[in-house]
Design a protein around this motif. Structure first.
Motif, short mmCIF file in Angstrom:
data_model
loop_
_atom_site.label_atom_id
_atom_site.label_comp_id
_atom_site.label_asym_id
_atom_site.label_seq_id
_atom_site.Cartn_x
_atom_site.Cartn_y
_atom_site.Cartn_z
N VAL A 116 -6.75 7.08 -3.03
CA VAL A 116 -5.52 7.88 -3.11
C VAL A 116 -4.59 7.48 -1.96
CG1 VAL A 116 -4.59 10.23 -2.87
CG2 VAL A 116 -6.52 9.82 -4.39
N LEU B 179 -2.93 4.41 -2.94
CA LEU B 179 -1.92 4.73 -3.96
C LEU B 179 -0.65 5.31 -3.30
CD1 LEU B 179 -1.61 4.77 -7.11
CD2 LEU B 179 -2.25 7.16 -7.03
N THR C 4 1.78 2.90 -2.14
CA THR C 4 2.63 2.16 -3.10
C THR C 4 3.96 2.89 -3.36
OG1 THR C 4 1.70 3.25 -5.06
CG2 THR C 4 0.60 1.24 -4.32
N HIS D 98 9.17 -1.55 -4.09
CA HIS D 98 8.21 -2.66 -4.10
C HIS D 98 8.87 -3.87 -3.45
CE1 HIS D 98 5.71 -5.72 -6.56
NE2 HIS D 98 5.01 -5.30 -5.54
N THR E 7 9.65 -7.16 -5.75
CA THR E 7 10.60 -7.08 -6.86
C THR E 7 11.79 -6.15 -6.61
OG1 THR E 7 9.27 -5.31 -7.81
CG2 THR E 7 8.79 -7.54 -8.58
N VAL F 79 11.70 -3.02 -7.03
CA VAL F 79 11.66 -1.91 -8.00
C VAL F 79 11.17 -0.64 -7.30
CG1 VAL F 79 10.40 -1.05 -10.05
CG2 VAL F 79 11.29 -3.39 -10.00
N GLU F 80 11.79 0.49 -7.66
CA GLU F 80 11.36 1.78 -7.06
C GLU F 80 10.11 2.25 -7.77
OE1 GLU F 80 14.30 4.85 -6.88
OE2 GLU F 80 15.81 3.48 -6.10
N ARG F 81 9.10 2.68 -6.95
CA ARG F 81 7.86 3.17 -7.57
C ARG F 81 7.57 4.59 -7.08
NH1 ARG F 81 3.63 -1.73 -6.74
NH2 ARG F 81 3.98 -1.21 -4.55
N PHE F 82 7.31 5.48 -7.98
CA PHE F 82 6.97 6.90 -7.68
C PHE F 82 7.99 7.55 -6.73
CE2 PHE F 82 2.63 4.87 -8.14
CZ PHE F 82 2.38 5.33 -9.42
N PHE G 210 10.69 9.32 -7.89
CA PHE G 210 11.18 10.51 -8.60
C PHE G 210 12.65 10.81 -8.24
CE2 PHE G 210 6.62 10.95 -7.76
CZ PHE G 210 6.13 10.92 -9.06
N TRP H 82 8.48 18.56 5.78
CA TRP H 82 7.90 19.04 4.52
C TRP H 82 6.69 18.20 4.13
CZ3 TRP H 82 8.55 23.62 2.67
CH2 TRP H 82 9.75 24.31 2.87
N GLU I 228 4.42 7.70 -15.34
CA GLU I 228 5.51 7.29 -14.43
C GLU I 228 5.54 5.77 -14.28
OE1 GLU I 228 8.10 8.53 -12.52
OE2 GLU I 228 7.81 10.25 -13.85
N PHE J 7 8.66 2.38 -14.70
CA PHE J 7 9.19 1.48 -13.65
C PHE J 7 10.10 0.45 -14.30
CE2 PHE J 7 5.18 1.83 -10.71
CZ PHE J 7 5.56 3.12 -10.38
N GLU J 8 11.13 0.10 -13.57
CA GLU J 8 12.08 -0.89 -14.06
C GLU J 8 11.37 -2.20 -14.43
OE1 GLU J 8 15.83 -3.07 -12.07
OE2 GLU J 8 15.43 -1.04 -11.35
N VAL K 129 10.84 -6.12 -14.79
CA VAL K 129 11.33 -7.28 -14.03
C VAL K 129 10.87 -8.54 -14.77
CG1 VAL K 129 11.23 -8.43 -11.78
CG2 VAL K 129 10.97 -5.96 -11.93
N PHE L 98 10.51 -13.62 -11.92
CA PHE L 98 10.94 -12.93 -10.70
C PHE L 98 9.75 -12.20 -10.03
CE2 PHE L 98 13.62 -9.35 -8.83
CZ PHE L 98 13.93 -10.11 -7.71
N LEU M 24 -5.28 0.85 -9.63
CA LEU M 24 -5.80 1.92 -8.77
C LEU M 24 -6.07 3.18 -9.58
CD1 LEU M 24 -3.54 1.72 -5.59
CD2 LEU M 24 -5.97 1.23 -5.70
N ILE N 195 -9.57 5.13 -9.91
CA ILE N 195 -9.69 6.54 -9.47
C ILE N 195 -10.15 7.41 -10.63
CG2 ILE N 195 -8.43 8.55 -8.55
CD1 ILE N 195 -6.59 6.56 -7.06
N ILE O 69 9.51 26.91 7.80
CA ILE O 69 10.07 25.55 7.61
C ILE O 69 11.27 25.60 6.65
CG2 ILE O 69 9.59 23.23 6.69
CD1 ILE O 69 6.86 23.39 7.92
#
Lengths: 490, 172
Positions: free
Chosen positions: A172, A175, A178, A182, A185, A187-190, A192, A411, B36, B40-41, B43, B47, B60, B64, B108
Motif C-alpha cells: 500500500v 501504491l 504512485t 507519472h 509520461t 500522466v496524472e495518477r490517482f 482525483f 489534513w 480509476e 488514466f490518460e 499515452v 511515448f 500492485l 494486494i 484543524i
C-alpha cells in the motif's frame, strides 16, 4: 583515510557538535517517554532540518536514532514500560534487577553494553558500507529491481503480528508512492482532480501522522494508567570483573545485532529479542533469567544498539532502509537532494564518514548523559500524558504545515494518523507502509527501466544471476514461516 | 437443514468476522482504484516505452487483492503460531479516543479561520480539559506557557510562517 579526516572535519564545527548533542538529548528523552519513539521524533524533526546544512541535519537525526534506542531502556528498567519497542527484552531482567534494589547497576549495564554494541556495529559499518557500495555500483536497473523486491519481501518478517499484513502495508505504501504525475509520461495518477495531489503525497505528513498522531489516539485510551516507579539516584558503571564475565554475551549480541541490522527491513526489536534468547541459551545461569540476570540486560541492549548501526549499512550503501528509523533518515537524505545508494559513498565519502562520526559521538554522548542524568530521565517518564500529547500534536501540526506551508499536508497528517490508528488495531504495522512509500519510486523506476531494456520480457530479467539470487532470497523470505515451522517440528 | 447449519458453522469457524469486513472494505477500495486506473490518460506506446502509466499500479492492485483475500482465513495460521489477531481489537474504540479524533478534526477544520496562534491555544486548552485535567494552576500555566514557547521558537526564531487568522481581523 583522507575521506575519514574530511568527514570528521565536517563534524567538528561548533554548530554540528551542538546539533549532534541535541539529537542525543532528544533521543534519550523520547526514548525514555513511553509512547514517544525515535522514528516519531525523526519524523517530527525532518521539516525543521530542511534549512540546515545536510551534514548537520543527517548527523543530528543519526545521533537521535542511536540515543533513542538506549533511552527506551531507561523506562524499561525503572518502570517496566519500555519507552521504545527495542527495549522490550531489556525489561525482562532490567526491571527485576531494579526491583531488587539495583536500578543504577541495571542502567549501567544497559548503557555500557549499548555503547559497545553501537561502536562494534560502526566499525563493521565503516568497512562493510564501502564494500557493499562497490558491489552495488555494478548493479543495473534489473538488479536494483530484484533488490527492492527482496527488501519488500523482508517486510514480512518485521515485528508485528502478521507477515501478510506487513506485506499488504508495504505494498500500500508503494501504491501511495504512485500518486501524482507519472514522471515518464506526465500522466496524472490517482489525483482525483485535486491540485495538491499532482506532486504526489509528501513523506513528511504521512510519517508524522503514522508515527505521532496515531500514537496520540492510542495513548488517549490509557490516560489514567498508573505505573510503579523505581527511583534511580545515579547510573552505576559495571566493574571490570563484571564486564569480563559478560564479554562473550556482549560480543555475541553485538555480532547478532549488526548482522540483523544489515538485513533490509529487520530492525532493533528483532535483534534485541534474538540477543536476549541467545544470551539465555549460552548462559550458565539460565535460572537467573527473568529475575534480574545481568546477561539478560546486556544481551538485548548490545544487540539493539548494534542493529541501529548495522541498519545504516544498507540505507547508505544501497538506498534500502534497514529499519523504520533509517527509512526516515533515507527520506531526509532524499529531501536534502542526495541519492542514497552506492553513488553516495563513491561520490561523497566524506559525508558518509561524517554520519559515522556523528553516530560515534552519539554513542559516547548517551553514556555521558546517562551518567549525569539518570535521575532526571527517570522522572521524565512521569510528565502527565494529558499535557505531553497535546504538545506532540502541536509539533506534528507545525511540522506538517511548515514543510510546504500547506494546510493540505496537515489534513494528510490527520488522515494518516486516523488510518494508522485503525491499521494498528487490526494488526497492520505502520513501519512497512513507510518503507514501501520510500521504496516505491525505486521499485517502479527500476521495474520500468528493466522492462524497457529487456523488451518487456519479464523472464529475461532472470538471466542476470544477481536478479535470480534476489528472487530466490525473496522466495525464501516469503516462505520462511512455512519452512521454519517445518524444521521446528522436526 | 442440519447439514446447511453445519456448513454455515464450519464456514463461520473458517472466517474471522472482523477480518472478513476488512477484506470486503479493502476489496471495494481496490475495485474503485482499479476503475480509476482505467481512466488514466492514454499515452502512445512509443511515448510510454510500452509501459503505460496504469501498468505498475494495476500490478500492485492485483498482488494486494490476492493477499487481501487471504486475510479472513489468516487467523487460523496465526493461532497455530500462538498469535491472537483479535487481542488488540477485542474492546470497542474508547469514547475518549473518538472524542479526541472529533476535537482534533474540528480544530484543524477551523484552523484557517482561527490562525496558527489561536489553533495552538485551542489544542492546549481543549485536549487536557477533555482528558480530565482539572488542576487550574497547571492548566493556566500550560495554556499560557506552552503556546508562547512554540510561537517564539517556531515563528520568531525559526521563521515558520504562522497564518494570523482571526487575530488579523481583530487587529484591523
Amino acid at each position: 583515510m583522507e575521506d575519514i579526516v574530511k568527514g570528521i572535519g565536517l563534524l567538528l564545527e561548533f554548530q554540528n557538535i551542538l546539533l549532534i548533542l541535541s539529537g542525543v538529548l532528544i533521543g534519550v528523552l523520547v526514548g525514555a517517554l513511553p509512547g514517544l519513539s525515535s522514528p516519531m521524533a525523526i519524523a517530527l524533526l525532518i521539516p525543521f532540518t530542511i534549512s540546515l546544512d545536510p551534514v548537520a541535519a543527517i548527523a543530528m537525526m543519526a545521533a537521535l536514532y542511536c540515543a533513542g534506542t538506549f533511552g527506551g531502556s531507561i523506562t524499561a528498567i525503572l518502570i517496566n514500560a519500555p519507552g521504545a519497542p527495542p527495549a522490550v527484552a531489556t525489561a525482562l531482567d532490567g526491571y527485576p534487577m531494579a526491583k531488587n534494589g539495583e536500578p543504577g547497576r541495571a542502567l549501567g549495564l544497559a548503557a555500557v553494553s549499548s555503547v559497545f554494541g553501537g561502536i562494534f556495529s560502526l566499525i563493521i559499518f565503516i568497512f562493510a558500507a564501502p564494500l557493499l557500495a562497490k558491489l552495488a555500483l555494478e548493479f543495473g536497473p534489473a538488479e536494483y529491481f530484484g533488490l527492492a523486491v527482496f527488501a519488500l519481501s523482508m517486510l514480512a518478517s518485521m515485528s508485528g503480528k502478521s507477515s501478510l499484513r506487513n506485506l499488504i502495508s508495504g505494498l500500500v505504501g508503494v501504491l501511495i508512492g504512485t500518486i501524482g504525475i507519472h514522471l515518464t509520461t506526465g500522466v496524472e495518477r490517482f489525483t482525483f482532480d485535486i491540485p495538491d495531489l499532482e506532486e504526489g503525497i509528501h513523506f513528511v505528513p504521512v510519517l508524522i501522522g503514522l508515527f505521532a498522531v496515531s500514537e496520540l489516539f492510542k495513548q488517549s485510551e490509557k490516560l489514567n494508567a498508573v505505573v510503579e516507579r523505581i527511583q534511580a539516584k545515579a547510573l552505576r558503571l559495571p566493574s571490570l570483573i563484571e564486564l569480563k564475565k559478560l564479554k562473550y554475551t556482549i560480543l555475541r549480541s553485538s555480532g547478532i545485532g549488526t548482522f540483523i541490522g544489515i538485513l533490509p527491513a529487520e530492525g532493533s526489536t528483532v535483534a534485541a529479542i534474538i540477543g536476549y534468547n541467545e544470551a539465555r541459551r549460552w548462559s550458565k545461569d539460565k535460572d537467573k533469567f527473568g529475575k534480574g540476570s545481568p546477561e539478560g540486560i546486556v544481551g538485548p541492549e548490545a544487540a539493539n544498539n548494534a542493529a541501529a548501526g548495522g541498519a545504516m549499512v544498507p540505507t547508505l550503501a544501497l538506498g534500502i532502509p534497514g529499519s523504520g528509523s533509517t527509512a526516515l533518515i533515507l527520506a531526509a537524505l532524499i529531501m536534502h537532494g542526495f541519492r542514497p545508494g552506492p553513488y553516495l559513498i563513491s561520490e561523497t565519502p566524506e559525508f558518509v564518514y561524517a554520519i559515522f562520526g556523528a553516530m560515534l559521538i552519539a554513542n559516547l554522548g548517551f553514556l555521558f548523559i546517562g551518567l549525569v542524568g539518570a535521575k532526571f530521565f527517570s522522572l521524565v517518564a512521569f510528565i502527565p500524558k494529558k499535557l505531553l500529547w497535546p504538545a506532540v500534536f502541536i509539533f506534528s501540526m507545525i511540522g506538517s504545515y511548515s514543510f510546504a506551508s500547506s494546510m493540505f499536508d496537515v489534513w494528510v497528517m490527520l488522515a494518516a494518523g486516523l488510518v494508522g490508528y485503525f491499521m494498528d488495531r487490526h494488526g497492520f504495522s505502520a513501519a512497512p507502509l513507510v518503507m514501501g512509500l520510500i521504496l516505491g519510486k525505486l521499485v517502479e523506476e527500476s521495474f520500468s527501466q528493466s522492462m524497457i531494456i529487456h523488451d518487456n520480457n519479464f523472464f529475461a530479467l532472470l538471466e542476470s544471476p544477481v536478479v535470480l539470487l534476489f528472487f530466490v532470497l525473496t522466495f525464501l523470505s516469503l516462505s520462511s514461516p512455512f519452512w521454519t515451522r517445518y524444521f521446528s517440528k522436526k | 437443514m442440519k447439514n446447511k447449519e453445519n456448513a454455515s458453522n464450519s464456514l463461520g469457524a473458517l472466517l474471522n468476522k472482523s477480518d472478513t469486513i476488512i477484506a470486503i472494505i479493502l476489496t471495494l477500495i481496490i475495485a474503485f482504484l482499479w476503475f480509476e486506473t482505467t481512466k488514466f490518460e492514454k499515452v502512445p506506446d512509443l511515448f510510454s516505452n510500452n509501459i503505460p502509466p496504469e501498468m505498475f499500479p494495476q500490478i500492485l492492485l492485483i498482488i494486494i487483492l490476492g493477499m487481501v483475500l487471504i486475510i479472513p482465513f489468516e487467523h487460523i495460521f496465526l493461532k497455530k503460531s500462538g498469535k491472537n489477531i483479535d487481542s488488540s481489537r477485542k474492546n470497542p474504540v474508547e469514547i475518549s479516543t473518538i472524542g479526541t479524533m472529533i476535537i482534533l478534526t474540528a480544530i484543524i477544520a477551523s484552523s484557517q479561520i482561527l490562525g496558527a496562534a489561536l489553533t495552538i491555544i485551542a489544542v492546549s486548552i481543549s485536549l487536557p480539559l477533555y482528558w480530565g485535567e482539572r488542576r487550574l494552576k497547571v492548566l493556566i500555566s500550560y495554556v499560557v506557557g506552552f503556546p508562547l514557547f512554540v510561537i517564539v521558537l517556531f515563528n520568531v526564531i525559526l521563521g515558520v510562517h504562522f497564518e494570523p487568522g482571526l487575530l488579523d481581523l481583530i487587529k484591523n
